[in-house]
Design a protein around this motif. Structure first.
Motif, PDB file in Angstrom:
ATOM      1  N   LEU A  11      69.130  92.382  23.092  1.00  0.00           N
ATOM      2  CA  LEU A  11      69.979  92.225  24.135  1.00  0.00           C
ATOM      3  C   LEU A  11      71.170  92.992  24.181  1.00  0.00           C
ATOM      4  CD1 LEU A  11      70.587  88.400  24.089  1.00  0.00           C
ATOM      5  CD2 LEU A  11      69.189  89.730  25.837  1.00  0.00           C
ATOM      6  N   GLN A  12      71.429  93.846  25.233  1.00  0.00           N
ATOM      7  CA  GLN A  12      72.462  94.875  25.225  1.00  0.00           C
ATOM      8  C   GLN A  12      73.819  93.809  25.256  1.00  0.00           C
ATOM      9  OE1 GLN A  12      71.999  96.796  29.329  1.00  0.00           O
ATOM     10  NE2 GLN A  12      70.156  97.707  28.268  1.00  0.00           N
ATOM     11  N   GLU A  15      74.848  91.842  27.829  1.00  0.00           N
ATOM     12  CA  GLU A  15      73.894  90.845  28.246  1.00  0.00           C
ATOM     13  C   GLU A  15      73.923  89.639  26.858  1.00  0.00           C
ATOM     14  OE1 GLU A  15      69.944  93.221  29.870  1.00  0.00           O
ATOM     15  OE2 GLU A  15      70.207  92.739  27.624  1.00  0.00           O
ATOM     16  N   SER A  16      74.471  89.980  25.822  1.00  0.00           N
ATOM     17  CA  SER A  16      74.584  88.947  24.741  1.00  0.00           C
ATOM     18  C   SER A  16      75.733  87.999  25.179  1.00  0.00           C
ATOM     19  CB  SER A  16      74.959  89.756  23.509  1.00  0.00           C
ATOM     20  OG  SER A  16      76.333  90.534  23.465  1.00  0.00           O
ATOM     21  N   GLN A  18      76.479  87.246  28.277  1.00  0.00           N
ATOM     22  CA  GLN A  18      75.997  86.362  29.273  1.00  0.00           C
ATOM     23  C   GLN A  18      75.112  85.416  28.668  1.00  0.00           C
ATOM     24  OE1 GLN A  18      74.688  89.775  31.753  1.00  0.00           O
ATOM     25  NE2 GLN A  18      76.631  89.804  32.839  1.00  0.00           N
ATOM     26  N   PHE A  19      74.143  85.651  27.740  1.00  0.00           N
ATOM     27  CA  PHE A  19      73.513  84.962  27.091  1.00  0.00           C
ATOM     28  C   PHE A  19      74.020  83.732  26.333  1.00  0.00           C
ATOM     29  CE2 PHE A  19      70.731  83.651  23.222  1.00  0.00           C
ATOM     30  CZ  PHE A  19      69.802  83.033  24.139  1.00  0.00           C
ATOM     31  N   ARG A  22      75.566  81.452  29.327  1.00  0.00           N
ATOM     32  CA  ARG A  22      74.644  80.698  30.151  1.00  0.00           C
ATOM     33  C   ARG A  22      74.015  79.422  29.549  1.00  0.00           C
ATOM     34  NH1 ARG A  22      69.807  82.176  33.158  1.00  0.00           N
ATOM     35  NH2 ARG A  22      68.820  80.088  33.344  1.00  0.00           N
ATOM     36  N   TYR A 225      66.193  85.560  29.890  1.00  0.00           N
ATOM     37  CA  TYR A 225      66.568  86.792  29.107  1.00  0.00           C
ATOM     38  C   TYR A 225      65.275  87.425  28.526  1.00  0.00           C
ATOM     39  CZ  TYR A 225      71.408  86.278  30.488  1.00  0.00           C
ATOM     40  OH  TYR A 225      72.614  86.434  31.259  1.00  0.00           O
ATOM     41  N   ILE A 228      63.593  89.313  30.918  1.00  0.00           N
ATOM     42  CA  ILE A 228      64.612  90.502  31.312  1.00  0.00           C
ATOM     43  C   ILE A 228      63.975  91.673  30.341  1.00  0.00           C
ATOM     44  CG2 ILE A 228      66.663  91.666  31.193  1.00  0.00           C
ATOM     45  CD1 ILE A 228      67.891  89.341  32.449  1.00  0.00           C
TER      46      ILE A 228
END
Length: 271
Positions: A11-12, A15-16, A18-19, A22, A225, A228
């Motif tokens: 994960l970028q 993104e991490s 957001q993960f 989430r 994810y 993605i």
């Protein structure tokens, strides 16, 4: 019952965050009560305690990236402005009377904006817009007489690119505290890993609606994810394959050329 597989290390940075967010949001929206399992609640509380600091660290990274992007875009429009300025001055000593008149009109405009490249970001954006407007409105169509519209158009594009990035930059107030984003990421994902493992273990042992739903909540974000990452990896693999095919074709073409040359040389010797 199983956890949906995902390599979180891929994960970028943004993104991490957001993960993790989430998962916490999905849980809040699930209607489940964390107090149903004291151990789960303790681990969830730990995760949520770490999250704000990690998000702040990610915002600092994002702000730095935006700042670097703006610097590059500003450099580009400075260069385009310089190009326009130099192109106008080319006609300073023209022997053509019409070109000389056009130069004189544009030179007056240029002198008005001569310090534009030293202005701050917002002032420069407005200044370039006005500069371009004045050039295009110069009497006797001076800009087109000197055939300078194309480079002015490029300056306009460069200015528009800068303004778009500047206007959409992060408006969030960035904390001045310096974070070790790598250490924070390792810590929060270690907590997440333990929490995810615990959820799966309890879902298998208890098999009650609470844990089954909790596992579904966990898998929802993991599934999203993972998809993605899979699509991104697919694009990368396709790009690498295209590069490989192009390289192989190039090698084949070289080999064919060498063989063809050898054949021609042989035919020449025989003749």
């Amino acid at each position: 019952m199983k956890k949906y597989p995902i390599n979180v290390a891929r994960l970028q940075m943004v993104e991490s965050g957001q993960f993790i967010r989430r998962f916490t949001l999905d849980f809040k929206n699930s209607g489940l009560d964390a107090a149903t399992d004291v151990e789960f609640k303790s681990q969830l509380d730990d995760l949520e305690t770490q999250l704000p600091g990690y998000i702040d660290a990610l915002l600092q990274i994002r702000a730095k990236e935006e700042s670097n992007s703006l610097k590059k875009l500003n450099t580009v429009r400075n260069q385009k402005f310089s190009t326009v300025r130099r192109a106008i001055r080319v006609y300073e000593y023209s022997d053509d009377a019409i070109e000389k008149e056009a130069y004189s009109r544009l030179a007056i405009i240029l002198n008005t904006f001569k310090h534009l490249d030293k202005a701050n970001y917002e002032a420069k954006s407005l200044g370039i817009t006005l500069f371009i407007k004045d050039l295009r409105n110069a009497k006797n169509d001076a800009l087109n007489v000197l055939h300078l519209s194309p480079i002015v158009d490029k300056l306009e594009v460069a200015n528009a690119n800068f303004k778009t990035t500047f206007d959409t930059r992060s408006a969030t107030t960035i904390s001045k505290v310096k974070y070790d984003s790598k250490a924070l990421r390792n810590a929060i994902f270690e907590t997440y890993k333990d929490l995810a493992g615990y959820i799966l273990l309890m879902a298998k042992r208890k098999n009650t609606p609470f844990y089954s739903t909790l596992l579904s909540v966990l898998n929802s974000g993991r599934d999203y994810y993972a998809d993605i990452l899979a699509r991104r990896e697919g694009v990368n693999k396709k790009h690498k394959m295209m590069q490989k095919n192009e390289l192989e074709r190039s090698e084949e073409e070289v080999q064919e050329a060498v063989i063809e040359e050898a054949v021609l040389d042989n035919e020449a010797l025989q003749s």
